[in-house]
Design a protein around this motif. Structure first.
Motif, PDB file in Angstrom:
ATOM      1  N   ARG A 327       0.839  -1.201   0.000  1.00  0.00           N
ATOM      2  CA  ARG A 327       0.000   0.000   0.000  1.00  0.00           C
ATOM      3  C   ARG A 327       0.878   1.257   0.000  1.00  0.00           C
ATOM      4  NH1 ARG A 327      -5.253  -0.219   3.123  1.00  0.00           N
ATOM      5  NH2 ARG A 327      -4.085  -1.622   4.464  1.00  0.00           N
ATOM      6  N   THR A 328       1.930   1.234   0.804  1.00  0.00           N
ATOM      7  CA  THR A 328       2.835   2.384   0.877  1.00  0.00           C
ATOM      8  C   THR A 328       3.497   2.671  -0.461  1.00  0.00           C
ATOM      9  OG1 THR A 328       3.280   1.968   3.217  1.00  0.00           O
ATOM     10  CG2 THR A 328       4.909   3.278   2.021  1.00  0.00           C
ATOM     11  N   HIS A 329       3.773   1.621  -1.217  1.00  0.00           N
ATOM     12  CA  HIS A 329       4.456   1.773  -2.507  1.00  0.00           C
ATOM     13  C   HIS A 329       3.489   1.903  -3.682  1.00  0.00           C
ATOM     14  CE1 HIS A 329       7.883   0.356  -0.077  1.00  0.00           C
ATOM     15  NE2 HIS A 329       8.621   1.033  -0.950  1.00  0.00           N
ATOM     16  N   GLY A 330       2.210   2.113  -3.383  1.00  0.00           N
ATOM     17  CA  GLY A 330       1.289   2.467  -4.457  1.00  0.00           C
ATOM     18  C   GLY A 330       0.296   1.417  -4.892  1.00  0.00           C
ATOM     19  N   ALA A 331       0.278   0.255  -4.268  1.00  0.00           N
ATOM     20  CA  ALA A 331      -0.712  -0.758  -4.639  1.00  0.00           C
ATOM     21  C   ALA A 331      -2.103  -0.292  -4.247  1.00  0.00           C
ATOM     22  CB  ALA A 331      -0.403  -2.088  -3.968  1.00  0.00           C
ATOM     23  N   VAL A 333      -5.792  -1.236  -2.853  1.00  0.00           N
ATOM     24  CA  VAL A 333      -6.519  -2.248  -2.088  1.00  0.00           C
ATOM     25  C   VAL A 333      -7.955  -2.272  -2.586  1.00  0.00           C
ATOM     26  CG1 VAL A 333      -7.239  -3.019   0.193  1.00  0.00           C
ATOM     27  CG2 VAL A 333      -5.027  -1.873  -0.097  1.00  0.00           C
ATOM     28  N   GLU A 334      -8.303  -3.309  -3.329  1.00  0.00           N
ATOM     29  CA  GLU A 334      -9.653  -3.406  -3.904  1.00  0.00           C
ATOM     30  C   GLU A 334     -10.678  -3.829  -2.869  1.00  0.00           C
ATOM     31  OE1 GLU A 334     -10.223  -2.404  -6.878  1.00  0.00           O
ATOM     32  OE2 GLU A 334      -8.205  -2.316  -7.739  1.00  0.00           O
ATOM     33  N   CYS A 335     -10.243  -4.638  -1.913  1.00  0.00           N
ATOM     34  CA  CYS A 335     -11.103  -4.998  -0.780  1.00  0.00           C
ATOM     35  C   CYS A 335     -10.210  -5.495   0.338  1.00  0.00           C
ATOM     36  CB  CYS A 335     -12.142  -6.058  -1.160  1.00  0.00           C
ATOM     37  SG  CYS A 335     -11.477  -7.719  -1.439  1.00  0.00           S
ATOM     38  N   GLY A 336     -10.725  -5.430   1.575  1.00  0.00           N
ATOM     39  CA  GLY A 336      -9.965  -5.941   2.717  1.00  0.00           C
ATOM     40  C   GLY A 336      -8.847  -5.007   3.121  1.00  0.00           C
ATOM     41  N   GLY A 337      -7.708  -5.615   3.467  1.00  0.00           N
ATOM     42  CA  GLY A 337      -6.534  -4.843   3.837  1.00  0.00           C
ATOM     43  C   GLY A 337      -6.459  -4.456   5.290  1.00  0.00           C
ATOM     44  N   ASP A 338      -7.192  -5.156   6.159  1.00  0.00           N
ATOM     45  CA  ASP A 338      -7.186  -4.778   7.565  1.00  0.00           C
ATOM     46  C   ASP A 338      -7.672  -5.953   8.411  1.00  0.00           C
ATOM     47  OD1 ASP A 338      -6.858  -3.217   9.801  1.00  0.00           O
ATOM     48  OD2 ASP A 338      -8.147  -1.592   9.103  1.00  0.00           O
ATOM     49  N   ARG A 339      -7.582  -5.775   9.729  1.00  0.00           N
ATOM     50  CA  ARG A 339      -8.196  -6.738  10.643  1.00  0.00           C
ATOM     51  C   ARG A 339      -9.702  -6.495  10.637  1.00  0.00           C
ATOM     52  NH1 ARG A 339      -4.151  -6.213  15.936  1.00  0.00           N
ATOM     53  NH2 ARG A 339      -2.186  -6.263  14.737  1.00  0.00           N
ATOM     54  N   VAL A 353      -7.752  -8.124  -1.762  1.00  0.00           N
ATOM     55  CA  VAL A 353      -7.326  -8.136  -3.160  1.00  0.00           C
ATOM     56  C   VAL A 353      -6.517  -6.869  -3.423  1.00  0.00           C
ATOM     57  CG1 VAL A 353      -8.057  -8.115  -5.580  1.00  0.00           C
ATOM     58  CG2 VAL A 353      -9.329  -9.479  -3.892  1.00  0.00           C
ATOM     59  N   LEU A 354      -5.320  -7.042  -3.972  1.00  0.00           N
ATOM     60  CA  LEU A 354      -4.441  -5.922  -4.308  1.00  0.00           C
ATOM     61  C   LEU A 354      -4.210  -5.890  -5.808  1.00  0.00           C
ATOM     62  CD1 LEU A 354      -1.633  -6.334  -1.593  1.00  0.00           C
ATOM     63  CD2 LEU A 354      -3.636  -4.860  -1.471  1.00  0.00           C
ATOM     64  N   THR A 355      -4.261  -4.709  -6.384  1.00  0.00           N
ATOM     65  CA  THR A 355      -3.885  -4.508  -7.782  1.00  0.00           C
ATOM     66  C   THR A 355      -2.781  -3.446  -7.837  1.00  0.00           C
ATOM     67  OG1 THR A 355      -5.614  -2.846  -8.084  1.00  0.00           O
ATOM     68  CG2 THR A 355      -6.174  -5.127  -8.648  1.00  0.00           C
ATOM     69  N   THR A 374      -2.922 -10.992  -5.059  1.00  0.00           N
ATOM     70  CA  THR A 374      -2.440  -9.921  -5.927  1.00  0.00           C
ATOM     71  C   THR A 374      -2.895 -10.224  -7.352  1.00  0.00           C
ATOM     72  OG1 THR A 374      -0.327 -11.077  -6.207  1.00  0.00           O
ATOM     73  CG2 THR A 374      -0.440  -9.399  -4.498  1.00  0.00           C
ATOM     74  N   VAL A 375      -3.410  -9.217  -8.053  1.00  0.00           N
ATOM     75  CA  VAL A 375      -3.927  -9.398  -9.407  1.00  0.00           C
ATOM     76  C   VAL A 375      -3.116  -8.529 -10.365  1.00  0.00           C
ATOM     77  CG1 VAL A 375      -5.951  -9.362 -10.903  1.00  0.00           C
ATOM     78  CG2 VAL A 375      -6.226  -9.798  -8.447  1.00  0.00           C
ATOM     79  N   TYR A 376      -2.621  -9.148 -11.440  1.00  0.00           N
ATOM     80  CA  TYR A 376      -1.791  -8.475 -12.435  1.00  0.00           C
ATOM     81  C   TYR A 376      -2.492  -8.489 -13.801  1.00  0.00           C
ATOM     82  CZ  TYR A 376       2.100  -9.362  -9.130  1.00  0.00           C
ATOM     83  OH  TYR A 376       2.927  -9.433  -8.027  1.00  0.00           O
ATOM     84  N   ARG A 377      -2.291  -7.429 -14.569  1.00  0.00           N
ATOM     85  CA  ARG A 377      -2.778  -7.371 -15.944  1.00  0.00           C
ATOM     86  C   ARG A 377      -1.612  -7.654 -16.884  1.00  0.00           C
ATOM     87  NH1 ARG A 377      -6.922  -4.130 -18.571  1.00  0.00           N
ATOM     88  NH2 ARG A 377      -7.211  -2.940 -16.630  1.00  0.00           N
ATOM     89  N   VAL A 378      -1.825  -8.552 -17.878  1.00  0.00           N
ATOM     90  CA  VAL A 378      -0.795  -8.848 -18.873  1.00  0.00           C
ATOM     91  C   VAL A 378      -1.396  -8.743 -20.268  1.00  0.00           C
ATOM     92  CG1 VAL A 378       0.613 -10.305 -17.368  1.00  0.00           C
ATOM     93  CG2 VAL A 378      -1.246 -11.334 -18.704  1.00  0.00           C
ATOM     94  N   ALA A 379      -0.528  -8.461 -21.247  1.00  0.00           N
ATOM     95  CA  ALA A 379      -0.990  -8.207 -22.611  1.00  0.00           C
ATOM     96  C   ALA A 379      -1.154  -9.470 -23.432  1.00  0.00           C
ATOM     97  CB  ALA A 379      -0.039  -7.244 -23.316  1.00  0.00           C
ATOM     98  N   ASP A 380      -0.354 -10.508 -23.135  1.00  0.00           N
ATOM     99  CA  ASP A 380      -0.389 -11.706 -23.974  1.00  0.00           C
ATOM    100  C   ASP A 380       0.172 -12.900 -23.212  1.00  0.00           C
ATOM    101  OD1 ASP A 380       2.429 -11.348 -24.021  1.00  0.00           O
ATOM    102  OD2 ASP A 380       2.335 -10.212 -25.897  1.00  0.00           O
TER     103      ASP A 380
END
Length: 462
Positions: A327-331, A333-339, A353-355, A374-380
């Motif tokens: 989170r500090t480095h820019g991710a 948080v789509e949901c959750g991320g806490d107690r 979920v982190l993107t 963690t969810v990543y987008r890829v082109a191919d």
């Protein structure tokens, strides 16, 4: 220091045990050596009868066993029941198949004629007492998948279980005793990690197997190598879950949720990095996030709970650090991320979920042992494969595609011990299990697993 069984849902100490002293360890090693000399000579039919009896007892006591696991490490009770049933299945599989798996191998006579032999064959012989250093996350299954093949091969077992599941460890020892296995065939060593190296180095211990962390694997492998003893290691994993355009998206999302939060997210083979083709990324990520957000957090003894607590306070704290670093480095948080609110006792963490994850974040390379995806987008496909392999681990992998050429490409190029298409990674007694790179070496389960702790003996008759 006493070994404590602590309920991770409440923090309550359930029971404490004094670790074995030097005399207690020596007694059990001597007992194992004596048991091996008798057990190795028993026929497969006798071993199979005992193993079937143990499986029957486990089925009968499934509820008690499941509750002990849930109380000690927090897995949902329904999952604990399923684990006990899976153990019984594996025990019966080895009871029924061990003799055939270890049958003498006879090469064609024409192949050995020039060796001068009138007859030659290969025999698999047991090695001796095998030490198993096992983790807490699947406290029955991890042990049984070692113990069933080892005992059926004629070896005997010594178990150093994780220190937070001592009641489960003793229950496994008692199971084999009640089934009628001779004294010393399977023993639990209630010892701390500081005593493991001396046990490995003892002359009576023939080999060692470990499932656990990379640092623990390095220490065990180093001691075994120094003593020139066989070792099998199953270490961490950061398994990719690749979704390509031809995937059945609804099934891929539903399976992705199960693959990430199985065992409260604490599984080496849980899918952790979700690598999604750009053509389906938005739809997958939206549906996956909503499904993760909808999971029910709660008491693992409650039949309706989807996600229980993490097994330890330290595990929860480590997971929090990874998420906060991202989170500090820019991710994002789509949901959750806490107690979760309302759970002040116990070691709970929200399904997350982190993107927007980048290589600058620790979570990109380190294993997440909890319900964080963690969810990543890829082109191919090429980018997907490169990202899937961009990890120091290589335990298993999941790929969603119906394209045969894409499947063959992953079979050829994925750096992992397994690749599961259009489903989630799971272990099965008939299939080999293990990894590459820093996920370890050697294999468990199947014929490969039972032969790991056998002396492969060449018999030459002139």
């Amino acid at each position: 220091m006493p070994i404590a069984s602590v309920n991770p849902a409440t923090g309550e100490i359930l029971q404490t045990f004094e670790p074995l002293d030097a005399a207690g360890i020596e007694q059990r090693l001597a007992r194992a050596e004596a048991a091996f000399h008798g057990h190795r000579s028993t026929p497969f039919t006798a071993r199979a009868e005992l193993m079937h009896r143990a499986a029957d007892l486990l089925d009968r006591d499934q509820e008690t066993v499941a509750r002990t696991m849930t109380e000690e490490m927090g897995k949902p009770l329904t999952a604990a029941r399923a684990e006990a049933a899976k153990c019984a299945k594996a025990m019966r599989w080895y009871a029924d198949n061990a003799e055939a798996l270890l049958a003498d191998e006879h090469p064609a006579q024409a192949d050995v004629t020039d060796s001068g032999a009138t007859r030659a064959y290969v025999r698999y012989r047991p090695m001796g007492p095998v030490l198993a250093v096992m983790p807490w996350n699947f406290p029955f299954w991890q042990v049984i998948r070692f113990a069933a093949p080892a005992l059926m091969a004629g070896n005997v077992g010594l178990l150093k279980h994780a220190s937070n599941v001592p009641r489960t460890a003793l229950a496994i020892e008692e199971l084999f005793q009640r089934a009628g296995f001779p004294e010393g065939c399977f023993q639990t060593l209630l010892i701390g990690s500081d005593a493991v190296e001396d046990v490995i180095r003892d002359r009576r211990v023939a080999a060692v197997t470990l499932t656990g962390s990379e640092p623990a694997g390095r220490a065990v492998a180093a001691a075994a190598a120094d003593e020139v003893k066989k070792a099998v290691l199953e270490l961490g994993g950061s398994d990719p879950y690749v979704v390509l355009p031809s995937a059945d998206l609804e099934a891929a999302v539903a399976t992705a949720v199960r693959a990430r939060v199985q065992n409260n997210g604490q599984s080496c083979i849980a899918a952790k990095r979700f690598i999604v083709h750009t053509d389906v990324y938005d739809r997958f990520t939206s549906a996956f996030t909503e499904a993760m957000r909808a999971l029910r957090i709660g008491d693992p003894m409650d039949e309706g709970t989807d996600v229980g607590p993490l097994a330890s306070r330290q595990g929860r704290d480590d997971l929090e650090e990874l998420v906060e670093d991202a989170r500090t480095h820019g991710a994002r948080v789509e949901c959750g991320g806490d107690r979760p609110m309302g759970w002040d006792t116990g070691w709970f963490y929200e399904p997350t979920v982190l993107t927007g994850v980048t290589p600058a974040m620790r979570i990109h390379q380190e294993e997440t042992f909890g319900p964080v995806a963690t969810v990543y987008r890829v082109a191919d496909l090429d980018e997907a494969l490169a990202l899937a392999n961009d990890t120091p681990f290589g335990l298993s992998s999941n790929v969603w595609t119906t394209d045969r050429d894409e499947q063959e490409r992953f079979v050829r190029d994925i750096q992992a011990g397994g690749v599961f298409f259009n489903g989630m990674t799971a272990s099965h007694p008939a299939l080999p299990f293990g990894g590459v790179k820093r996920s370890g070496f050697g294999r468990e389960l199947s014929g490969h697993g039972i032969r790991e702790f056998c002396n492969v003996t060449t018999v030459w008759i002139g």
